[in-house]
Every structure is written in C-alpha cells, then in structure tokens.
Design a protein around this motif. Structure first.
Motif, PDB file in Angstrom:
ATOM      1  N   GLY A 180      19.901 -40.857  -3.720  1.00 22.40           N
ATOM      2  CA  GLY A 180      19.165 -40.742  -4.987  1.00 22.40           C
ATOM      3  C   GLY A 180      18.384 -39.445  -5.098  1.00 22.40           C
ATOM      4  O   GLY A 180      17.462 -39.338  -5.908  1.00 22.40           O
ATOM      5  N   ALA A 215      23.468 -43.645 -12.757  1.00 20.51           N
ATOM      6  CA  ALA A 215      22.802 -43.004 -11.626  1.00 20.51           C
ATOM      7  C   ALA A 215      22.280 -41.642 -12.073  1.00 20.51           C
ATOM      8  O   ALA A 215      22.993 -40.877 -12.715  1.00 20.51           O
ATOM      9  CB  ALA A 215      23.775 -42.847 -10.460  1.00 20.51           C
ATOM     10  N   GLN A 269      15.610 -45.525  -8.300  1.00 21.83           N
ATOM     11  CA  GLN A 269      16.986 -45.354  -7.805  1.00 21.83           C
ATOM     12  C   GLN A 269      16.980 -44.775  -6.394  1.00 21.83           C
ATOM     13  O   GLN A 269      17.763 -45.187  -5.542  1.00 21.83           O
ATOM     14  CB  GLN A 269      17.774 -44.435  -8.737  1.00 21.83           C
ATOM     15  CG  GLN A 269      17.995 -45.051 -10.102  1.00 21.83           C
ATOM     16  CD  GLN A 269      19.102 -44.376 -10.885  1.00 21.83           C
ATOM     17  OE1 GLN A 269      19.747 -43.454 -10.411  1.00 21.83           O
ATOM     18  NE2 GLN A 269      19.332 -44.852 -12.093  1.00 21.83           N
ATOM     19  N   HIS A 274      22.844 -47.866  -6.918  1.00 20.12           N
ATOM     20  CA  HIS A 274      21.508 -47.346  -7.232  1.00 20.12           C
ATOM     21  C   HIS A 274      20.549 -48.443  -7.677  1.00 20.12           C
ATOM     22  O   HIS A 274      19.412 -48.178  -8.036  1.00 20.12           O
ATOM     23  CB  HIS A 274      21.587 -46.224  -8.278  1.00 20.12           C
ATOM     24  CG  HIS A 274      22.135 -46.668  -9.601  1.00 20.12           C
ATOM     25  ND1 HIS A 274      23.463 -46.602  -9.916  1.00 20.12           N
ATOM     26  CD2 HIS A 274      21.516 -47.189 -10.678  1.00 20.12           C
ATOM     27  CE1 HIS A 274      23.644 -47.057 -11.149  1.00 20.12           C
ATOM     28  NE2 HIS A 274      22.485 -47.410 -11.627  1.00 20.12           N
TER      29      HIS A 274
END
Ligand SMILES: CC(C)(COP(=O)(O)OP(=O)(O)OC[C@H]1O[C@@H](n2cnc3c(N)ncnc32)[C@H](O)[C@@H]1OP(=O)(O)O)[C@@H](O)C(=O)NCCC(=O)NCCSC(=O)/C=C/CCCCCCCCCCCCC(=O)O
Length: 717
Positions: free
Chosen positions: A127, A224, A261, A653
């Motif tokens: 992330g 994401a 995330q 995520h």
C-alpha cells in the motif's frame, strides 16, 4: 546493525546485520550512516562495498516500524549521502534487494549481483510507494516504461533480467562480495559524476504511457490507491527535475503511509507469514511437528480439480500416479495435463515434465506412494469406498488426503485403519493456479500428517492454512451464508447486476452471481442436494421458502431445474452469447422470472441500496467468521483473512473479512447484525456471534489482540 571492516587495506566493507532479512530498522539505518561516514572520512579507504550478512542483501525497510512513529535517521538523506560521496560505493547483492534495500543499492555507484539474486520494489503490495528515491532513480536507470511496470506491480526480477534492464552492472556466479571488492578497487579514480543517478537525464517516455498504465490499473486494482500514486510519482520523475520529483514522491508517500489500505496490506503480509506457524487444538504446532518427505504421490480422479493437483505436484518435481476409472475422463484428463505441462515447458524453455506422471485406471498401482490425494466428486458414499480400499492397498505409512470442499474428514478417516494418517487437502479451482490450500485436520489426524500436508502445500507454492473439520471448513462455511444473503436480496427486489456491482465496487474482481455462473450453478445444487435442502431428501411439509426450520431461497434450484447452469449453458444469472461464453449480459428473461417468482410467493419488491447489499452479504460472512473463531476451527483471525484473500477474491487492500470488521468498527458490525437479525428472525445466522459480543463488551480491542479472547483448548499431547 551494520558491521564495518577494512579489506586489502583500502576497501571499506559495510555488512548489514539484522537477521533474517537485514531489514532497514532505525538501528540499521543509524549504523549504515555512521559506517559510511567513517569510510568516507578514512584517508586509507579508497572505495566502499555494502553487502548483507547471511546471503541476503536487504529485504527493505523494516515493515514492523511502520506501525509506530518512525525514529532514527531517515533513508533518503542516508542514500543521498552515499551517492554524493567522492569514493566509489559498490552494492554486493546476494539473496534479495527489495524495496528500501534496492533503493539503497540505487544510491550506490555500482551494483554487482549474484546470479540467483532477485531485485524489486514491492512497496505497492504494502500500500506504499518506493519513497527513498526509488520512483526517481529507477526510471533514470532503466528508462521510464520498465520502471513504471516494476514499480506499479511490485514485480521482482532475477539477476539476469536485472542485468538486461540495466539495474545491475554485473552478474556473478562467484562469491559476490569478493567480486564486488575487486570491482570497487578497479574503479577507484574514475569519475563518479555519471554514476550518480540523481544527475541523469531521462529520455522522453512513449506517448500515452502514463494514461494507458493508469487505465490498466483502474481496471485491475479495483480501488487500490497505491498503484495510482506510483504512476504519479514516476510521472514526476519523467517531467520534473530530480529534487522536485523527490518532493512529489515524499508527498504522495505521506498520503499513503497512514491509509487504511496500507494498514490492510501490511497486515496481510504478516498474516500470510503467521499462518505458516500453525497450531492445533491438541497443542501440536508447527514448531514441534516434523513433516515427512513426499517423493511419490497419487491423485485419484482426473476431473478439473484432479488435473490441477497433478500439474501442481509435477511442477514441484514430485512423481505422480494419476488414477481415474472412467476411461473417457482418463483420456481427456491426460490430454489436458500434458498440454499444460507442455505449455509450461515452452514458457521456461525446458523439456516437458510429463515423464513424472503415470496415468492408470487401477487403484492397485497406488501401493507404493507416500501420499494420496483423492479428488473425485462430492459423494460421501463414493469417497468412503475409495478410502476403504486405499487403507488396504497403500503402504501402512502412506498419508491419505481428501480434496473434499465440505464433507466430514472424520467420517472418511473412520473407514480406514489409519485415521491418524488422514487429512483434508482442500485445493481451489483451478488448482494449478489458485494459491490457497486449506489443510483440514480431523479428530485423529496426527501432527505429522498435518505437518506433511502443510509442507507439501509450501512446496507446491501454495499459501496453506490449517483448519478444523466442520461442514465447509472455513472458506465454504462462510461463503454459504454470503451466497444465501445474495439470493434473499434477489427475492426482496434486487437484480444480480445490482448485487454484483456493489461487490465489485467494494473490490471483488467478480460479483457473486458472475462467480456462480463461472463455476456452474450445478456445483452448489449438488451440495444442497447432499445437505437435504433440495431434491429427494426434502421435507415437503415445510413451506416452499423454508427448509430445516429456517428461511430458504429455492431460486438457484429453480434455475438448475430449467438447465440454466451458468456460462456452460449460456444462461444462469446472466445471459451469454453462446455456451462457454464469458461476457455476462443482463438477462431480461431472468428479470421476468424474478418478477413472477416474487408474485407467486407474495413478495413485494423494494429498492435495495448498495450499503444494504454489502452489509447483508459481508456482515453475515464476517459473523460466521467470529463463530468459526469461537469454535476453534480457525486458530486466529489471520487464518480466516488469508483464506479469503487467497481463495475467495477478497480485495487484498481490504485485508480480509475479519480485518475489515476491525476497520469498520466491531460495535457497528454488531449493531447492523442486530438490526438485520430483528428484520429477518428466520435467518438464524444473522444473530451476532457470542465472540463478537464479547469483543465489543471488552471495548473492541484491535485485531492483533483477539486471540486473547478465544477459548484455549487443553493440550492432549
Ligand atoms: C523475500 C523475503 C525478504 C524473504 O522471504 P522468506 O525467506 O520466504 O522469509 P519470510 O518468511 O518472508 O520472512 C522471514 C521473516 O522476516 C520478516 N520480514 C521479511 N521482510 C521484512 C521487512 N521488510 N520488514 C520486517 N520484517 C520482515 C518476515 O515477517 C518473517 O518474520 P516472521 O516469521 O513473520 O517473524 C520476504 O520476506 C519479503 O518479500 N519481504 C518483504 C519485502 C518488502 O516488501 N520490502 C519492502 C518493504 S517497504 C520499503 O522498503 C519501503 C521503503 C521506503 C521507505 C521510506 C520510508 C519513509 C517513511 C516516511 C513516512 C512519511 C509519511 C509520514 C506521514 C506522517 O505520519 O506524517
């Protein structure tokens, strides 16, 4: 930390020493800065080599530190100082140079890699983005397009490819540090200016590269954010001077660093590692249980699952007897297995490994294998018959495994004379592609049997999770309720498109109705028949939309009876252009069928919003996850989450269902479940689980503390 020594009088050698992967913790960063300064100060030292101890250069920044306030010297000025130095610095890369580790190497003036080493910038999978100059230096080294691909996907490359891309200057099969030391000595006195990547000019990227990549990411990454930030950072490298690009990199990282995330993806990283450290209710665990080597395996049944399992075993170099009694299926299975293996061979430019498989119709050929995986269709009577025979035919120390997706492993073990050698190995279709393996221990499964199945899973490249025995184990037990809720939503007024859209927006690659069409509606139909929910075993005295004392939707059964089995019949929840078609279109016929169905049962269609779709589908699944933890079927929330991320398309995520519950807030999940349970009292599983209530009563502790609230079974060892 990092160690410093002087070699041959003039070479400063700095070795990163932070096992197991020499992560760049604050102590390590501090030590590197100090040792580099020392080497640069020492007039006797003319060049510097940076390496890692124990055959690993560096696994990157210490991910565990991201959860707390970052201390110690930051990476960026440390790497800048190396690059700006007046003495040549060479990175000697063995094992891996990932993330901050590669960024450190990019700050060095030269890079020598062992031929087995791998390099990459996997931050996006956590992330994040490579915020120690990686997004600015790599494009200046490889050109924009390859750097963009590596940074946005997190793909690792092996040393030979890294050499072609220009990431490393030399690849060696010899002692990498020795080669790097000689190399460093050989470049002393040469100008360093053009070795400083921050000073390099970038050539123009191909037109439309960023737009195209962005479009691909939006399609692939489904919500994401890190890959998008990676594109923006690389675009800055291509359009701005180095310093301004670095500022952009830092700003983008700041937005990602504390995001939900990033937390979810970093949780997933550690969760995946934690499931390898399994433990059983009887106290056995991975630390003390030895696996036995599997040299020869057998697979029974050459349907879709069996074929995939055979391919996985062969890919791992294990010799396999593939057994199938149906002549036609044997022939088709053989053809398909060989075709996949030939394709593999072409891809790797190697000889096909079909010689590792022996195809047979005779069970008696299995007398000498170390482990059998039964993969026939879900019929308990058939499976029991096979296990009885295996118990007589196979050598006494052979493990007997079943690939059942829901049936009782203990019932199968009971028909053998060796219940301790029986475990479930539940692969996911297609078995040569999907990463997940549920290893199901029964009441009598020995620690050795579990250890062997877990070890075999690892050898096959799977993420294996040890789970207890109950109908559907972990994954399918939770899935059943999710699917049921989706069917109830159709009864109440939704369409398959509306439900799927909400789930896809959440991040699933495919909504549940598209998945059902893809795998075939008859799969669930067979399971429901086996469970007495439809077909001959039904108690018809119950009203049509009730079974076994609770609400039931016969919608899917009705479609199956009409022969609408999904993609293979060109109709299911959607319409396809032909049997086997892949492109789902809304089906007006299905919509009319839903209208008639509702009218037949006096159901009034209402507008259902996306929040309700998500809450009904996901919270019911999550609630079952809590029941599973309470029952000791999974040993921790990480097990459940790894299963959902790797086997059921849960968006990475979002961490997994249990992590998601933690993010949403346990009191909110509890409150919504109470609400829906009140609204649907005939759906017992909407009643909040006692564990969820207990956690909320205890102030909703973070997920890492949930294990303290689980019942700890006594050890029987
Ligand atoms: C390939 C591996 C390295 C090894 O694989 P394998 O041999 O199979 O072993 P594993 O089982 O995977 O791992 C063994 C144990 O090691 C642990 N491990 C592994 N890697 C790490 C790591 N990087 N950190 C910590 N721990 C690690 C692993 O958990 C195992 O331990 P255990 O068994 O669980 O106990 C493989 O491990 C691998 O691939 N590792 C990960 C590689 C990776 O992803 N690296 C990238 C890391 S991120 C990075 O490098 C980032 C760099 C840029 C940083 C810039 C930082 C700037 C911060 C600025 C913040 C600004 C915002 C501030 C905003 C504000 O708050 O104001």
């Amino acid at each position: 930390m990092a160690k410093y020594s002087r070699l041959h009088g003039s070479v400063g050698l700095i070795s990163l020493a932070n096992p197991p992967v020499n992560a760049l913790s604050s102590v390590v960063r501090h030590a590197i800065s100090e040792k580099v300064a020392k080497a640069f100060r020492d007039p006797e030292v003319t060049c510097v080599v940076i390496c890692g101890e124990n055959g690993v250069f560096c696994g990157g920044a210490d991910i565990r530190e991201f959860a707390s306030t970052m201390r110690g010297p930051p990476l960026v000025p440390m790497i800048d100082a190396i690059e700006e130095g007046e003495k040549p610095v060479v990175a000697a890369i063995e094992g891996v140079a990932f993330g901050g580790g590669l960024e450190l190497a990019l700050g060095c003036h030269y890079r020598i890699a062992h031929y087995k080493a791998r390099v990459g910038l996997p931050e996006v999978t956590l992330g994040l983005l490579p915020a120690a100059g990686g997004t600015q230096r790599l494009p200046r080294l490889t050109g924009v397009a390859p750097a963009l691909q590596l940074i946005t996907t997190g793909r690792h490359v092996a040393a030979p490819e890294a050499l072609k891309l220009g990431i490393v200057d030399q690849v060696t099969e010899q002692n990498t540090v020795e080669v790097a030391v000689q190399f460093a000595k050989s470049v002393v006195g040469q100008a360093l200016h053009n070795r400083r990547l921050s000073l390099r000019q970038l050539s123009c990227p191909p037109d439309g590269l960023f737009e195209e990549t962005m479009a691909q990411i939006k399609q692939r990454a489904r919500g994401a954010v890190a890959p998008i930030a990676c594109v923006q950072a690389v675009k800055a490298a291509a359009t701005l001077p180095f310093k301004a690009g670095m500022d952009k990199e830092r700003d983008l990282m700041a937005t990602l660093f504390n995001s939900g995330q990033a937390k979810a993806l970093q949780y997933s990283f550690f969760a995946q590692r934690s499931v390898a450290k399994w433990n059983l209710p009887n106290g056995a665990h991975s630390g003390i249980s030895k696996a036995r080597a599997v040299h020869r395996a057998a697979v029974i049944g050459l349907g879709t699952m069996g074929r995939g399992i055979v391919v996985s075993l062969v890919r791992a170099g294990i010799s396999v007897i593939a057994m199938e009694t149906n002549e036609k299926q044997l022939h088709t299975g053989k053809k398909m297995v060989i075709a996949i293996l030939e394709k593999d061979a072409q891809k790797h430019n190697a000889a096909p490994r079909a010689d590792l498989v022996h195809f047979t119709e005779r069970l008696s050929d299995l007398s000498n294998v170390d482990l059998v995986i039964e993969a026939v269709y879900e019929d308990m009577v058939l499976k029991k018959d096979i296990f009885k025979q295996l118990s007589m035919i196979c050598k006494p120390d052979a493990f007997l495994c079943t690939n059942t997706s829901a049936l009782n492993v203990d019932e199968l073990a009971a028909v053998t004379g060796r219940p301790e050698m029986v475990v479930g190995m539940h692969f996911f279709a297609p078995a040569h592609v999907m990463k997940l393996l549920e290893v199901v221990y029964g009441q009598h499964s020995s620690p050795e049997a579990v250890a062997t199945a877990m070890q075999l899973g690892k050898r096959l490249g799977k993420v294996s999770v040890a789970v207890g025995n109950c109908p559907g184990f972990v994954g399918n037990r939770m899935m059943k309720l999710y699917v049921e809720q989706a069917h109830f939503l159709l009864e109440e007024g939704a369409t398959p498109e509306q439900v799927d859209e909400a789930l896809e927006e959440f991040g699933f690659a495919m909504g549940i109705f598209k998945v059902s069409d893809l795998s075939g509606l008859d799969v669930g139909w067979r399971v429901r028949k086996e469970a007495g929910l439809t077909g001959a075993g039904v108690d018809w005295k119950e009203p049509p939309r009730r079974r076994q004392g609770r609400r039931y939707s016969p919608l899917a059964d009705l479609l199956c009876e009409k022969g609408h089995l999904g993609q293979k019949t060109s109709r299911g929840w959607y319409l396809y252009e032909k049997p086997g078609g892949r492109d789902p279109k809304p089906d007006q016929g299905l919509h009319s069928f839903l209208v008639e169905y509702r009218s037949k049962y006096g159901l009034k269609a209402r507008r259902i919003d996306k929040d309700e779709v998500l809450e009904r589908c996901l919270f019911s699944l999550i609630n079952e996850g809590f029941c599973i933890l309470d029952d000791g079927i999974a040993s921790g929330p990480e097990d459940v989450d790894v299963i959902y991320v790797h086997g059921y398309g849960w968006p990475r995520h979002r961490g997994g269902p249990m992590f998601y519950a933690d993010m949403v807030g346990l009191s909110k999940v509890l409150e919504r479940l109470e609400f829906y349970h009140q609204a649907h009292p005939d759906v017992p599983y909407l009643k909040p689980s006692p564990l969820l209530r207990k956690l909320v009563r205890n102030g909703s502790p973070p997920i890492r503390e949930w294990r303290e609230f689980l019942k700890r079974p006594h050890s029987h060892l």
